[in-house]
Write an enzyme that holds these catalytic residues in place. Structure first.
Site, PDB file in Angstrom:
ATOM      1  CE  LYS A  34      65.001   1.159  53.388  1.00 33.57           C
ATOM      2  NZ  LYS A  34      64.702   1.124  51.934  1.00 33.57           N
ATOM      3  CE1 TYR A 255      48.662 -27.026  68.033  1.00 34.69           C
ATOM      4  CE2 TYR A 255      50.550 -25.540  67.924  1.00 34.69           C
ATOM      5  CZ  TYR A 255      49.345 -25.907  68.491  1.00 34.69           C
ATOM      6  OH  TYR A 255      48.810 -25.158  69.512  1.00 34.69           O
ATOM      7  CG  MET A 303      51.411 -17.168  68.763  1.00 32.96           C
ATOM      8  SD  MET A 303      49.735 -16.739  69.246  1.00 32.96           S
ATOM      9  CE  MET A 303      48.863 -17.033  67.688  1.00 32.96           C
TER      10      MET A 303
END
EC number: 5.1.1.1
Length: 359
Positions: A34, A255, A303
């Site tokens: 799955k 950051y 990101m």
């Protein structure tokens, strides 16, 4: 230079299936595929395991993809069917289905099918999620045994809630309920998934359903991990250094400036970030492998990039390989550091991560 890539080791997958047979030698195995085979690729995984006795999926669409891809083994719909209109397809494709509620039972009784379907009655022994309550189970079972659309005998399945907590007593209680209900009934039985296979040999019964452990990852929250049980990680999340730079003591990184170097060092920048599915929650100190050497993440995961402290004497260069988890660095370690479960880590990688299969 290669950016974010998942490398799937077919040899390790086959090894793990054989290791499962060693642990549960009297049981047949439902290889659970799955959620895109836990992020490993649904069809490629199934094709790599021609010796699997059956496959388990969560959605009818997954089962149909397997059939369309040439997979002929039995396929079990672990959550059953969601719509009565799916029953003719389930019958025609020779799929097995869990049946766990009155609506599904009524649909089976009402439908007209060319061929009966193989049914696994799901008994709620303590998970309290899906399944027939024990006090209602006998009447439910009798209706299934008299249903013309159900291939006999009816099989019985359940699922452990706390198999990874061997001291809590819940699993013994579930086993008692399961054994009491199954006594004298002729169908096949299954209750053990990954945790049951590893820790509860008395639960293996006729069929076991390995999920995450098939991919070399332990279901346990803490050690022992997959390799400690003799399994090999199938997935390696890899990338490359895209920059190596000098970094001075006292300078922050990334950051928010959350990490400040205490020494002059060499800083590596890895083409990997939360946009690829790597956890943004990974703290400074989370390990990665650069050229096979363990080094820590420093600063926040961005990101598209992660920074790592290569050390003051590092000779690494842009383009050198990085392993975020996998061979040599179990994903369970990353899960422990980030407080994100290994299940989530391996299934949530994004579409921009390339997939590569090796033998």
């Amino acid at each position: 230079m290669q950016a974010a890539t998942v490398v799937i080791n077919r040899r390790a997958l086959r090894h793990n299936l054989q290791r499962l047979r060693e642990l549960a030698p009297a049981s047949k195995l439902v290889a659970v595929v799955k959620a895109n085979a836990y992020g490993h690729g649904l069809l490629e995984t199934a094709r790599t395991l021609p010796d699997a006795d059956a496959f388990g999926v969560a959605r009818l669409e997954e089962a149909l993809r397997l059939r369309a891809g040439g997979i002929t083994q039995p396929i079990l719909l672990l959550e059953g069917f969601f719509d009565a209109a799916d029953l003719p397809t389930i019958s025609a494709q020779c799929l097995h289905t869990a049946v766990h509620n009155q609506e599904q039972l009524a649909a089976l009784e009402a439908v007209e099918l060319a061929e009966p379907v193989t049914v696994w009655m799901k008994l709620d022994t303590g998970m309290h999620r899906l399944g027939v309550r024990p006090e209602e189970a006998e009447a439910f079972y009798q209706r299934l045994t008299h249903c013309k659309n159900v291939r006999q005998p009816v099989n019985i399945v359940s699922h452990f809630a706390r198999a990874d907590e061997p001291e809590c007593g819940a699993t013994e209680h579930q086993l008692d309920i399961f054994n009491a209900f199954c006594q004298g009934k002729p169908g096949q039985r299954s209750i053990a998934a990954s945790g049951g296979i590893l820790l509860w040999p008395q639960s293996h019964f006729d069929w076991a359903r390995p999920g995450i452990i098939l991919y070399g990852v332990s279901p346990l929250e803490h050690k022992p991990w997959g390799p400690d049980f003799g399994f090999q990680p199938v997935m390696s999340l890899t990338s490359s250094l895209i920059a190596v730079r000098d970094h001075k003591a006292g300078e922050p990184v990334g950051y928010g400036g959350t990490w400040v170097s205490e020494r002059d060092t060499r800083l590596g920048v890895v083409a990997m970030g939360y946009g690829d599915g790597y956890p943004r929650a990974a703290p400074s100190g989370t390990p990665v492998l650069v050229n096979g050497r363990e080094v820590p993440i420093v600063g926040r995961v961005a990101m598209d990039m992660i920074c790592v402290d290569l050390g003051p004497n590092a000779q690494d260069n842009a383009g050198d390989p990085v392993v975020l988890w996998g061979e040599g660095l179990p994903v369970e370690r990353i899960a422990e550091m980030t407080k994100v479960s290994a299940y989530e880590l391996i299934t949530r990688l994004t579409s921009r991560v390339a997939m590569k299969y090796i033998d």
